[in-house]
Design a protein around this motif. Sequence first.
Motif, PDB file in Angstrom:
ATOM      1  N   SER A   1      22.813  27.805  37.019  1.00 14.17           N
ATOM      2  CA  SER A   1      23.009  27.828  38.468  1.00 14.17           C
ATOM      3  C   SER A   1      24.482  27.725  38.857  1.00 14.17           C
ATOM      4  O   SER A   1      24.821  27.859  40.018  1.00 14.17           O
ATOM      5  N   GLN A   2      25.346  27.477  37.889  1.00 11.38           N
ATOM      6  CA  GLN A   2      26.782  27.425  38.163  1.00 11.38           C
ATOM      7  C   GLN A   2      27.304  28.848  38.346  1.00 11.38           C
ATOM      8  O   GLN A   2      26.908  29.751  37.617  1.00 11.38           O
ATOM      9  N   PRO A   3      28.205  29.048  39.321  1.00  8.35           N
ATOM     10  CA  PRO A   3      28.751  30.401  39.482  1.00  8.35           C
ATOM     11  C   PRO A   3      29.574  30.779  38.254  1.00  8.35           C
ATOM     12  O   PRO A   3      30.357  29.982  37.749  1.00  8.35           O
ATOM     13  N   GLU A   4      29.358  31.979  37.768  1.00  6.91           N
ATOM     14  CA  GLU A   4      30.052  32.455  36.577  1.00  6.91           C
ATOM     15  C   GLU A   4      31.479  32.873  36.938  1.00  6.91           C
ATOM     16  O   GLU A   4      31.696  33.621  37.881  1.00  6.91           O
ATOM     17  N   GLN A   5      32.438  32.359  36.190  1.00 11.06           N
ATOM     18  CA  GLN A   5      33.822  32.759  36.375  1.00 11.06           C
ATOM     19  C   GLN A   5      34.018  34.049  35.594  1.00 11.06           C
ATOM     20  O   GLN A   5      33.836  34.080  34.392  1.00 11.06           O
ATOM     21  N   ARG A   6      34.384  35.088  36.279  1.00  4.30           N
ATOM     22  CA  ARG A   6      34.538  36.380  35.637  1.00  4.30           C
ATOM     23  C   ARG A   6      36.011  36.736  35.558  1.00  4.30           C
ATOM     24  O   ARG A   6      36.725  36.694  36.548  1.00  4.30           O
TER      25      ARG A   6
ATOM     26  N   ARG B   1      43.205  51.759  28.853  1.00  7.16           N
ATOM     27  CA  ARG B   1      42.090  51.962  29.783  1.00  7.16           C
ATOM     28  C   ARG B   1      40.916  51.078  29.380  1.00  7.16           C
ATOM     29  O   ARG B   1      40.846  50.583  28.268  1.00  7.16           O
ATOM     30  N   LYS B   2      40.021  50.902  30.338  1.00  4.81           N
ATOM     31  CA  LYS B   2      38.800  50.137  30.091  1.00  4.81           C
ATOM     32  C   LYS B   2      37.690  51.125  29.765  1.00  4.81           C
ATOM     33  O   LYS B   2      37.481  52.081  30.503  1.00  4.81           O
ATOM     34  N   PRO B   3      36.968  50.911  28.652  1.00  2.84           N
ATOM     35  CA  PRO B   3      35.863  51.809  28.328  1.00  2.84           C
ATOM     36  C   PRO B   3      34.754  51.778  29.373  1.00  2.84           C
ATOM     37  O   PRO B   3      34.042  52.748  29.561  1.00  2.84           O
ATOM     38  N   SER B   4      34.625  50.653  30.068  1.00  2.00           N
ATOM     39  CA  SER B   4      33.617  50.514  31.113  1.00  2.00           C
ATOM     40  C   SER B   4      34.287  49.938  32.354  1.00  2.00           C
ATOM     41  O   SER B   4      35.004  48.944  32.263  1.00  2.00           O
ATOM     42  N   PRO B   5      34.069  50.530  33.512  1.00  2.00           N
ATOM     43  CA  PRO B   5      34.688  49.998  34.729  1.00  2.00           C
ATOM     44  C   PRO B   5      34.172  48.613  35.115  1.00  2.00           C
ATOM     45  O   PRO B   5      34.797  47.907  35.893  1.00  2.00           O
ATOM     46  N   ARG B   6      33.060  48.204  34.530  1.00  2.00           N
ATOM     47  CA  ARG B   6      32.469  46.900  34.866  1.00  2.00           C
ATOM     48  C   ARG B   6      32.917  45.785  33.944  1.00  2.00           C
ATOM     49  O   ARG B   6      32.575  44.631  34.169  1.00  2.00           O
ATOM     50  N   GLU B   7      33.640  46.100  32.900  1.00  2.00           N
ATOM     51  CA  GLU B   7      33.998  45.109  31.887  1.00  2.00           C
ATOM     52  C   GLU B   7      35.511  45.056  31.692  1.00  2.00           C
ATOM     53  O   GLU B   7      36.113  46.038  31.287  1.00  2.00           O
ATOM     54  N   ASP B   8      36.114  43.918  32.003  1.00  2.00           N
ATOM     55  CA  ASP B   8      37.549  43.759  31.873  1.00  2.00           C
ATOM     56  C   ASP B   8      37.969  43.090  30.566  1.00  2.00           C
ATOM     57  O   ASP B   8      39.154  42.937  30.321  1.00  2.00           O
TER      58      ASP B   8
ATOM     59  N   ALA C   1      48.729  38.459  24.143  1.00  2.00           N
ATOM     60  CA  ALA C   1      49.280  38.670  25.480  1.00  2.00           C
ATOM     61  C   ALA C   1      48.247  38.396  26.564  1.00  2.00           C
ATOM     62  O   ALA C   1      48.590  38.032  27.684  1.00  2.00           O
ATOM     63  N   CYS C   2      46.970  38.577  26.233  1.00  2.00           N
ATOM     64  CA  CYS C   2      45.886  38.356  27.197  1.00  2.00           C
ATOM     65  C   CYS C   2      44.699  37.765  26.441  1.00  2.00           C
ATOM     66  O   CYS C   2      43.820  38.499  25.981  1.00  2.00           O
ATOM     67  N   PRO C   3      44.657  36.433  26.283  1.00  6.82           N
ATOM     68  CA  PRO C   3      43.608  35.791  25.479  1.00  6.82           C
ATOM     69  C   PRO C   3      42.180  36.022  25.971  1.00  6.82           C
ATOM     70  O   PRO C   3      41.240  35.816  25.212  1.00  6.82           O
ATOM     71  N   GLN C   4      41.995  36.466  27.196  1.00 11.38           N
ATOM     72  CA  GLN C   4      40.654  36.700  27.718  1.00 11.38           C
ATOM     73  C   GLN C   4      40.005  37.953  27.129  1.00 11.38           C
ATOM     74  O   GLN C   4      38.801  38.151  27.253  1.00 11.38           O
ATOM     75  N   LEU C   5      40.788  38.800  26.476  1.00 13.25           N
ATOM     76  CA  LEU C   5      40.228  40.009  25.874  1.00 13.25           C
ATOM     77  C   LEU C   5      39.289  39.639  24.734  1.00 13.25           C
ATOM     78  O   LEU C   5      39.604  38.795  23.910  1.00 13.25           O
TER      79      LEU C   5
END
Length: 116
Positions: free
Chosen positions: A8-13, A58-65, A96-100
Motif C-alpha cells: 500500500s506504500q506508494p512506489e518510488q519510481r 536510448r531506452k529500449p522501452s519508453p516505460r522503463e528508465d 554514473a547512474c546507480p539506479q540503472l
Amino acid sequence: MTTPSPSSQPEQRFQLFLDAAQRIKEAVTSLEGVAGLSAGSFGEISLLFAGARVGGIRKPSPREDTAIEIHVVVDVAAEKVLQELGTEIRRAAMAACPQLKRVDVIFADATLGTHV
C-alpha cells in the motif's frame, strides 16, 4: 492499530533526467577505446529532454528508465578486446547512474582515433 502493508506504500519510481544522461555519456566517452557515441544516421538513437538531446543513448522501452542502450563508436587504435570494453562501459554507466539495472552496449561503428 494496524500498520499498512508494504504494497500500500506508494512506489518510488526512478526517472532518468538530463543530468544523469549527461553523466552517463561523459563517463562512457572518457573510457579508453571509446571514440564517441553514435546517434544513428538520423539522430534516432537519442534521449530527448525539454530543450536538449543526448545522442547515443536510448531506452529500449519508453516505460522503463532503469534499462538503456548505449551505441558506441570504438577507437580501434586502443586495441581493446570488445567484450572487456563492453564490461567497462556497463560499469561506467552504472557508476554514473546507480539506479540503472540493465545497460546494453551496442558497438555501432569503429574509427581509428578519437574524433567522431
